[in-house]
Design an enzyme around this catalytic site. Structure first.
Site, PDB file in Angstrom:
ATOM      1  N   HIS A  80     -56.760 -25.172  -3.990  1.00 58.96           N
ATOM      2  CA  HIS A  80     -57.233 -25.603  -5.439  1.00 58.96           C
ATOM      3  C   HIS A  80     -56.913 -24.948  -6.300  1.00 58.96           C
ATOM      4  O   HIS A  80     -56.241 -25.509  -7.418  1.00 58.96           O
ATOM      5  CB  HIS A  80     -58.750 -25.791  -5.479  1.00 58.96           C
ATOM      6  CG  HIS A  80     -59.705 -24.583  -5.132  1.00 58.96           C
ATOM      7  ND1 HIS A  80     -59.784 -24.287  -3.912  1.00 58.96           N
ATOM      8  CD2 HIS A  80     -60.181 -23.736  -5.843  1.00 58.96           C
ATOM      9  CE1 HIS A  80     -60.417 -23.073  -4.119  1.00 58.96           C
ATOM     10  NE2 HIS A  80     -60.725 -22.714  -5.019  1.00 58.96           N
TER      11      HIS A  80
ATOM     12  N   ASP B 180     -60.257 -16.838  -1.673  1.00 62.42           N
ATOM     13  CA  ASP B 180     -59.113 -17.250  -2.247  1.00 62.42           C
ATOM     14  C   ASP B 180     -57.773 -16.573  -1.998  1.00 62.42           C
ATOM     15  O   ASP B 180     -58.127 -15.188  -2.357  1.00 62.42           O
ATOM     16  CB  ASP B 180     -59.538 -17.393  -3.907  1.00 62.42           C
ATOM     17  CG  ASP B 180     -60.693 -18.338  -4.032  1.00 62.42           C
ATOM     18  OD1 ASP B 180     -60.361 -19.369  -3.913  1.00 62.42           O
ATOM     19  OD2 ASP B 180     -61.674 -17.911  -4.615  1.00 62.42           O
TER      20      ASP B 180
ATOM     21  N   ASP C  21     -64.756 -25.632  -1.607  1.00 60.36           N
ATOM     22  CA  ASP C  21     -64.360 -25.384  -3.142  1.00 60.36           C
ATOM     23  C   ASP C  21     -63.232 -26.450  -3.655  1.00 60.36           C
ATOM     24  O   ASP C  21     -62.642 -26.225  -4.601  1.00 60.36           O
ATOM     25  CB  ASP C  21     -64.051 -24.099  -3.063  1.00 60.36           C
ATOM     26  CG  ASP C  21     -64.292 -23.388  -4.868  1.00 60.36           C
ATOM     27  OD1 ASP C  21     -64.915 -24.359  -5.523  1.00 60.36           O
ATOM     28  OD2 ASP C  21     -63.849 -22.534  -5.010  1.00 60.36           O
TER      29      ASP C  21
ATOM     30  N   HIS D 287     -65.879 -16.720   1.071  1.00 63.89           N
ATOM     31  CA  HIS D 287     -64.691 -17.950   0.652  1.00 63.89           C
ATOM     32  C   HIS D 287     -63.524 -16.951   0.149  1.00 63.89           C
ATOM     33  O   HIS D 287     -63.818 -16.032  -0.516  1.00 63.89           O
ATOM     34  CB  HIS D 287     -65.555 -18.596  -0.323  1.00 63.89           C
ATOM     35  CG  HIS D 287     -64.340 -19.475  -0.943  1.00 63.89           C
ATOM     36  ND1 HIS D 287     -63.897 -20.597  -0.280  1.00 63.89           N
ATOM     37  CD2 HIS D 287     -63.850 -19.754  -2.303  1.00 63.89           C
ATOM     38  CE1 HIS D 287     -62.782 -20.907  -0.986  1.00 63.89           C
ATOM     39  NE2 HIS D 287     -63.041 -20.572  -2.222  1.00 63.89           N
TER      40      HIS D 287
END
Length: 861
Positions: free
Chosen positions: A334, A13, A123, A11
C-alpha cells in the site's frame, strides 16, 4: 463470558519513510529475537508473520544459516506464514498481479512446509469487492481485514462477504486496526487499566462473544510477556477468557456459535474509522504508469509470446519471468505503489519497476529474434513478425519501428500483397548505438528511424504471421495525406470549433460538446490525500489553444493540439490568483478509419507545483450511478456518495469524496447515450460534486509532502510523517494514453470487443539481421504463421502462460460485464482442463461464466 483470541503478530512494512535496506537490517534482529523466544519457551505461539512470505525471503538474504530454525517452527505451527507473497494493495495493482501474488505465496508456503489459510489483509488502503473471489480461488474461505469497513456497509464486524460472481468468504473486521492492543503491559495490574477499554471497543460491533485481540504493530518486536500476563488475568476476573490463538481458531469458534451472519456484497472504501487515503490512486503517477505498463506487458504480451515459443521448442525462462513478478510485487504494498513514501523510497520503487520492464522487453526482443531466425519467409526482404496475444483472429493496426537507409519501402504479406501503412514520426538514427556489430566502427551509419502504423489482416489467434519489408521499392498503395477540418469515420465525427472539441456519435446522433477539456486546480494535500485548497482557483484550457492541425491519412485521421496555459506556479500564487507559470500541453487525437474510438495521447511539461491536472469527459446525462472496472470485473458506484451528507457531523477520519480507483476503465451511460474512457495506466477518476454528468480522469497531481496535518478532507493528525517530499511534485515531461468510446448501444458485445482490442494491442518486430546481442543459431524451423490455440468467446483475455508446475499452459479470461456469458472450451490440440487461479482442478464447471469471474484452463502437452 467473552472469549478473547490473542493474535500475536508483527506488521512488516518493507519500506515507507525508511528503505527496504533499513527494514532488512531491523528484520535480522527481529527474527533472531523471535526465534530465540519461541525456542526458549515452547508455550509461546503461534506468531503471525504478517501474512506475507517476502519477510522470510528478506530474512534469508541476511541470515541464510537460520533456515532450519525457521522451518522447524513453521512445521510446528508456531510461526504462521502466507498466504500472500507481499501485502499487496488491491485498488491500484492489476488482477493478474493479485493472482500471481497468491500463486507465488502458495509456492513459498509449500516450500517452507506450512500456510495460514486465511486471507489476512491488515493494511490495504480500502478493500476490493473482488477479494473474496481471489481467496476462494485459492481454497481460502475466510478473511481478516481492517481499513474501509463501517456499519453503514454492514452492521457487524463479522459477515459473509460475496464477490461480484457469487464467491463468498466469512470475514472478520479489525475495527480498530491490527495495532489496537500493541505494547501491552506485562504486569497484570497495569494491563487491567488499559484492556477493558480496548475490549469494549473490540466487542462494539461483534455478533458473538468471540473477540479478536491483535497484539503487534509496525516493525514491532514480539511481545513475548503478554501471554503469561493474560494467563494471570484469567485467574483474576470472570468477564473474559483469554486464549493464545490464531485466526483459524477464531473462525472455528465463530462457526461453532452457529450465529447467522449478515451478507454483504461490494467494496469497502469507508473512511469513517480509519483513513483509506484516496489520493494514492494518483500520487506519483509516473510510478503508477510504469507499474501498469509492466503488468500489462508481461501478462498479455511477453508471457503469451513465451508460451507460443515454448510450443515451438524454445525454452521458457520461467524463473526469469517469476523474478520480474516478484520484484514488481515488492513495489505493490500500500505504501510502495501508493507513492506515500519518502523520496528515496519512491526512487527505489520506480527503479524496481524500471528494471522489471527492461528485463521483460529484453526477453521479448530475444524471443522475437529467435522466432524470426527459425522462419523461412515466403517473400523476399527482411522479416516482420506480427504477434497477436488475443485468443481469436483479429485485424489490427500495429505500431512498428523500422530502421532503413532507403527513401522508399514496401511491406507485403505472406502472399506478396502490399500492406498499407502510415508514418507516425521519423528521426535520424545512429545505428552504432543500437547494433553490436557497428559499435566499434570508426564511421557513423545513419538510418531513418520510422515509427509506422501497419495495417494487418487475419492475425492468428495466440500466434503470429510473417510479413516482409522490401526496401528501395515503392509502397504499393497511394499514400493519403490531406488537411481536413474534422476527424471522421463511419461511426464518429470530431470537430474543433472556437478551441472546443465536439464529438458526434453518428450511429445515434448524440453530440458530446466540450470533450477532452483540461482543468488544472490546486492541491493542498500530501502523498496520501488530494486536498482542495480552501478557495480553489481552477484554470482550464479554454482560450489557450495556440496551434492545431487536422490531417486525414491512410489509416487514421489525426488532430494535434497545443496549449500554453497561464497558471499559478505554486500554492501561494494560486491563493493570490497570480498566473506566474505556464502549463504546456500537447494532445494528439487519432480516429482510426476502422474502429469506433478516439485514441488520445497527452504530453504535459509539468513546471507547476501543488496542483492537480484532469481531463474532462462530459457525458451530459443525469443519473445516480456509473461503472468502473475492478480486478476481473465491473463495479457500479454512486456519482455522489451518500456518506458526504454526514461524514463531518460524525467526525469521520476522512471525507468520502467521489474520487475512485479503476483498473483502466470508467463509463457513464444510459440506454442511448454514454461515454467510456479506457486508460493505459491512469488509475483515478472523479465525478465532480457540481458536475455529476462529467467524468474527470486525473492525469497527475503534484504535492511536496509525505504527510501534512489538518487537511480539510482529512482533519487531525498527519498521515505518515511530516516530511518534505519535493520529488512528488513530479516535474518534467509526462505522457498519457487513453481512448474515448461512445456507447450507442450501452454495454453491447461490440463495445466490449472494442475495449479488449484497444487494451491489448498486437506487437511487431523487424528482423533486421542485426542485434544488440549475438546468440548462436538454435537450429529449429518454424512455419511463417502459427496459432497455438483459439478461444473465440466474449470473455476478455487475461493471460497465456506456462503453468507454475509442469510443462502445461494456462489460458485465462474473465467476464468483464454485468451478464453471464457462455462457457466455451478452447480449441487446442490437447485436453483442456478448467482450473482455479491456484492452477488446481475445478470440480464442476458451469455452462456460463458469471459476471466478474475469471475462467482458467490448463493444457498439458
Amino acid at each position: 463470558m467473552k472469549t478473547v483470541h490473542l493474535i500475536q503478530h508483527t506488521h512488516w512494512d518493507r519500506e515507507w519513510y525508511f528503505t527496504e535496506n533499513d527494514s532488512r537490517v531491523v528484520l535480522y534482529y527481529f527474527m533472531q529475537d523471535l526465534l530465540t523466544r519461541l525456542e526458549q519457551d515452547t508455550t509461546l505461539g503461534p506468531f503471525i508473520l504478517d501474512g506475507q512470505t517476502v519477510v522470510l525471503e528478506d530474512f534469508m538474504r541476511v541470515a541464510p544459516d537460520e533456515r532450519e530454525r525457521v522451518q522447524r517452527l513453521i512445521h510446528e505451527g508456531r510461526i504462521l506464514i502466507g498466504p500472500w507473497y507481499t501485502q499487496t494493495d488491491f485498488l491500484v495493482v492489476g488482477a493478474e498481479s493479485i493472482a500471481r501474488n497468491l500463486l507465488l505465496g502458495k509456492a513459498d508456503c509449500d516450500t517452507w512446509g506450512g500456510t495460514m489459510p486465511v486471507g489476512y489483509v491488515p493494511d490495504s488502503f480500502g478493500q476490493s469487492a473482488q477479494l473474496p473471489l481471489f481467496l476462494r480461488e485459492f481454497g481460502i474461505d475466510c478473511a481478516v481485514i481492517w481499513r474501509g469497513w463501517c456499519e453503514y456497509d454492514v452492521a457487524s464486524s463479522e459477515f459473509d462477504w460475496v464477490a461480484q460472481g457469487g464467491r463468498a468468504v466469512t470475514t472478520a473486521v479489525l475495527p480498530w486496526g491490527y495495532g489496537c492492543a500493541k505494547w501491552l503491559p506485562t504486569d497484570a495490574d497495569k494491563a487491567m487499566d488499559v484492556l477493558p477499554a480496548i475490549l469494549q471497543k473490540q466487542a462494539r460491533f461483534s455478533l458473538t462473544d468471540e473477540l479478536l485481540l491483535p497484539n503487534g504493530n509496525d516493525q514491532s518486536p514480539f511481545e513475548y510477556g503478554v501471554p503469561a500476563m493474560l494467563d494471570a488475568l484469567n485467574e483474576r476476573q470472570q468477564d473474559y477468557r483469554f486464549q493464545r490463538s490464531d485466526f483459524s481458531a477464531f473462525f472455528a469458534a465463530l462457526r461453532a456459535t452457529k450465529t447467522p451472519l449478515p451478507t454483504f456484497s461490494g467494496e469497502l472504501l469507508s473512511p469513517k474509522y480509519m483513513r483509506i487515503h484516496r489520493g494514492i490512486f494518483s500520487t506519483r503517477i509516473d510510478i503508477k504508469l510504469l507499474n501498469a505498463r509492466l503488468e500489462q506487458f508481461v501478462s498479455q504480451t511477453l508471457e503469451p509470446l513465451l508460451a507460443v515459443n515454448m510450443r515451438l521448442g524454445l525454452p521458457y525462462p520461467q524463473q526469469a519471468v517469476e523474478n520480474i513478478w516478484r520484484e514488481a510485487m515488492k513495489s505493490h504494498a500500500h505504501d510502495s505503489i501508493g507513492g506515500c513514501n519518502a523520496d528515496r523510497v519512491n526512487s527505489m520503487v520506480k527503479a524496481r519497476l524500471t528494471d522489471g520492464l527492461e528485463s521483460a522487453r529484453q526477453l521479448f526482443d530475444l524471443n522475437m529474434k529467435m522466432l524470426a531466425e527459425g522462419i523461412s519467409a515466403r517473400q523476399d526482404g527482411k522479416k516482420i513478425i506480427l504477434f497477436n496475444p488475443l485468443p481469436h483472429v483479429r485485424d489490427a493496426q500495429v505500431t512498428l519501428t523500422l530502421y532503413t537507409p532507403h527513401a522508399d519501402f514496401r511491406i507485403v504479406d505472406d502472399a506478396g500483397n502490399p500492406c498499407r501503412w502510415q508514418l507516425l514520426r521519423e528521426t535520424p538514427q545512429d545505428m552504432s548505438t543500437i547494433v553490436q556489430e557497428l559499435s566499434n566502427s570508426t564511421t557513423t551509419t545513419w538510418y531513418r528511424k520510422c515509427e509506422i502504423l501497419l495495417e494487418a489482416a487475419a492475425l492468428p489467434a495466440c500466434g503470429y504471421r510473417t510479413f516482409s519489408l522490401q526496401e528501395g521499392q515503392p509502397a504499393g498503395f497511394a499514400h493519403q495525406t490531406q488537411d481536413t477540418d474534422a476527424l471522421e469515420n463511419a461511426w464518429l465525427r470530431l470537430e474543433l470549433e472556437d478551441g472546443q472539441l465536439t464529438l458526434t456519435d453518428k450511429r445515434s446522433q448524440q453530440r458530446y460538446p466540450h470533450i477532452l477539456r483540461l482543468v488544472d486546480g490546486g492541491d493542498a494535500g500530501d502523498n496520501y490525500n488530494y486536498s482542495p485548497p480552501a478557495q480553489d482557483w481552477q484554470i482550464t484550457s479554454d482560450g489557450c489553444l495556440t496551434k492545431s492541425h487536422c490531417v486525414r491519412a491512410t489509416l487514421n485521421d489525426t488532430l494535434t493540439l497545443h496549449w500554453r496555459i497561464p497558471a499559478p506556479v505554486d500554492a501561494a500564487a494560486r491563493q493570490a490568483h497570480e498566473c506566474n507559470g505556464l502549463l504546456e500541453v500537447a494532445m494528439t487525437i487519432r480516429l482510426p478509419h476502422d474502429r469506433p474510438w478516439l485514441d488520445v495521447e497527452i504530453d504535459v511539461n509539468n513546471t507547476l507545483r501543488d496542483h492537480r491536472l484532469q481531463v474532462e469527459i462530459p457525458v451530459g446525462i443525469e443519473q445516480a450511478f456509473h461503472f468502473a472496472d475492478q480486478p476481473f470485473g465491473l463495479i457500479q458506484r454512486e456519482n455522489r456518495p451518500a456518506a458526504l451528507q454526514h461524514w463531518q457531523a460524525e467526525n469521520w477520519t476522512e471525507a468520502p469524496a467521489s474520487l475512485w480507483p479503476m483498473q483502466s476503465l470508467v463509463m457513464l451511460h444510459n440506454a442511448t447515450r454514454g461515454l467510456c474512457a479506457v486508460t493505459e495506466g491512469l488509475r483515478e477518476y472523479e465525478i465532480p460534486a457540481a458536475q455529476t454528468g462529467v467524468i474527470a480522469v486525473t492525469l497527475l497531481r503534484s504535492v511536496g509532502w509525505l504527510g501534512l496535518p489538518d487537511l480539510p478532507w482529512r482533519p487531525g493528525r498527519a498521515s505518515g510523517m511530516v516530511l518534505p517530499s519535493p520529488e512528488s511534485q513530479i516535474p518534467g515531461q509526462h505522457h498519457f494514453h487513453l481512448a474515448v468510446l461512445p456507447m450507442a448501444e450501452g454495454q453491447s458485445a461490440g463495445f466490449w470487443r472494442a475495449v479488449e482490442h484497444w487494451r491489448t494491442p498486437a506487437s511487431g518486430y523487424l528482423d533486421s539481421g542485426w542485434s544488440r546481442f549475438r546468440t548462436n543459431p538454435h537450429g529449429l524451423r518454424f512455419a511463417d504463421h502459427y496459432s497455438v490455440l483459439a478461444w473465440d468467446c466474449a470473455l476478455h483475455f487475461s493471460t497465456l502462460k506456462k503453468a507454475q508446475n509442469g510443462n502445461a499452459l494456462i489460458l485465462r479470461g474473465w467476464n468483464p460485464g454485468l451478464t453471464p456469458l457462455p462457457c466455451v472450451t478452447p480449441d487446442v490440440n490437447t485436453a483442456a482442463q478448467p482450473v482455479t487461479l491456484a492452477e488446481t482442478p475445478v470440480d464442476a464447471l458451469s455452462d456460463t461464466v458469471a459476471p466478474g469471474t475469471p475462467l482458467s484452463w490448463r493444457m498439458d502437452y
